[in-house]
Structures are given as structure tokens and as C-alpha cells.
Design an enzyme around this catalytic site. Structure first.
Site, PDB file in Angstrom:
ATOM      1  N   GLY A  48       0.817  -1.216   0.000  1.00 19.66           N
ATOM      2  CA  GLY A  48       0.000   0.000   0.000  1.00 19.66           C
ATOM      3  C   GLY A  48       0.846   1.259   0.000  1.00 19.66           C
ATOM      4  O   GLY A  48       0.572   2.212  -0.733  1.00 19.66           O
ATOM      5  N   CYS A  49       1.894   1.266   0.796  1.00 21.04           N
ATOM      6  CA  CYS A  49       2.756   2.454   0.881  1.00 21.04           C
ATOM      7  C   CYS A  49       3.524   2.664  -0.417  1.00 21.04           C
ATOM      8  O   CYS A  49       3.781   3.800  -0.814  1.00 21.04           O
ATOM      9  CB  CYS A  49       3.695   2.333   2.076  1.00 21.04           C
ATOM     10  SG  CYS A  49       2.793   2.324   3.657  1.00 21.04           S
TER      11      CYS A  49
END
Length: 157
Positions: A48-49
Site C-alpha cells: 500500500g505504501c
């Protein structure tokens, strides 16, 4: 480590000076006189990051043309940030906040829901700091995917 209250539009942005991926320091005051997006993310090189960072990378030219700089902050050590920058060719500063002091000041660390459980950790958050150092936008619990497009729409960037 208690979570601080959340920032709101019109609040003064908490100042910071943190170490970047290259071992140098970056301060909020370095951006005085221009707008800067300060975003907080849980961990470098996680799916996600990575999506969020690459989204900022891919939109950085347009954001810069609109007069907006970008800075990402996580609790990761500078060495890990350097690997993240190199691996994904990130073109904006990533800063290390291992003590989570800046995250607490921005209300970006505390209780959150993760897969239905309440846990304590980094709250994915994004702030637009105006040229005068005030908060122009404060967004908490943002989604990693599609966040930059939504941010650009919301802020007319």
C-alpha cells in the site's frame, strides 16, 4: 505514547526537522512561502505504501507546477528509506520519524482499525500546508490507492 488530537484547517502546522533518506535534514521551514503536502505512511516498501509513494511520484510534476511540494514521513530508518527511494525511483523527500513525535503532533499516530481489530500505529494521513504555515487540508485514514487523484480533485490541483 498517547495520540494527540487531530489537526483541522486553519491550525498552525507543527514544525519539524527530520532526517531524510540521504542522512540530511529537512524541516517544514524549508518550505516557507510555498505549499507542501506532508503525508504520513506506515512502512516503506509495503504494497500500500509503495502504491501511494509511486502515485505521488507519478503526479509530482503536475503538483510542482501548481506550486506544491511533497514530503513523505514514516517511522522507518533512513537506510530503509534510501532503499525505497532507489527501488521505486522516488523523486521527493522521505523523512524518518522513528520516535513518532511528528506523527503524534499531526495526529497521525494512534488507534486505528486494521482488518477489523483496533491497533495502535501510523494513521495514513495527508496534510496540505499553506505558504504561511497553516493547515489548508487535513485528511485522515486515507486510502493508498487513488489517494493522489482524489487529493488533486479535492484541492483543485
Amino acid at each position: 505514547m498517547a495520540a494527540n488530537s487531530r489537526l483541522e484547517v486553519g491550525d498552525t502546522a507543527p514544525p519539524f526537522t527530520l532526517t531524510d533518506a540521504d542522512g540530511g535534514t529537512v524541516s517544514l521551514s524549508d518550505y516557507a512561502g510555498r505549499q507542501v503536502i506532508v503525508y504520513f505512511y506506515p512502512a516503506a516498501m509495503t504494497p500500500g505504501c509503495t502504491k501511494e509513494a509511486c502515485d505521488f511520484r507519478d503526479n509530482l510534476a503536475e503538483l510542482n507546477e501548481a506550486g506544491v511540494a511533497v514530503v513523505g514521513i514514516s517511522p522507518d530508518k533512513p537506510e530503509k528509506l534510501a532503499k525505497f527511494v532507489a527501488r521505486d525511483e522516488l523523486n521527493f523527500p522521505l523523512l524518518s520519524d522513528p520516535d513518532k513525535e511528528v506523527m503524534l503532533a499531526y495526529g497521525a499516530y494512534g488507534e486505528k482499525k486494521l482488518y477489523g481489530k483496533v491497533v495502535t500505529g501510523v494513521i495514513r494521513s495527508t496534510f496540505l500546508v499553506d505558504a504561511d504555515g497553516t493547515i489548508a487540508a487535513a485528511q485522515y485514514n486515507v486510502r493508498a490507492t487513488g489517494h493522489v487523484a482524489k487529493l488533486r480533485r479535492d484541492l483543485s490541483l
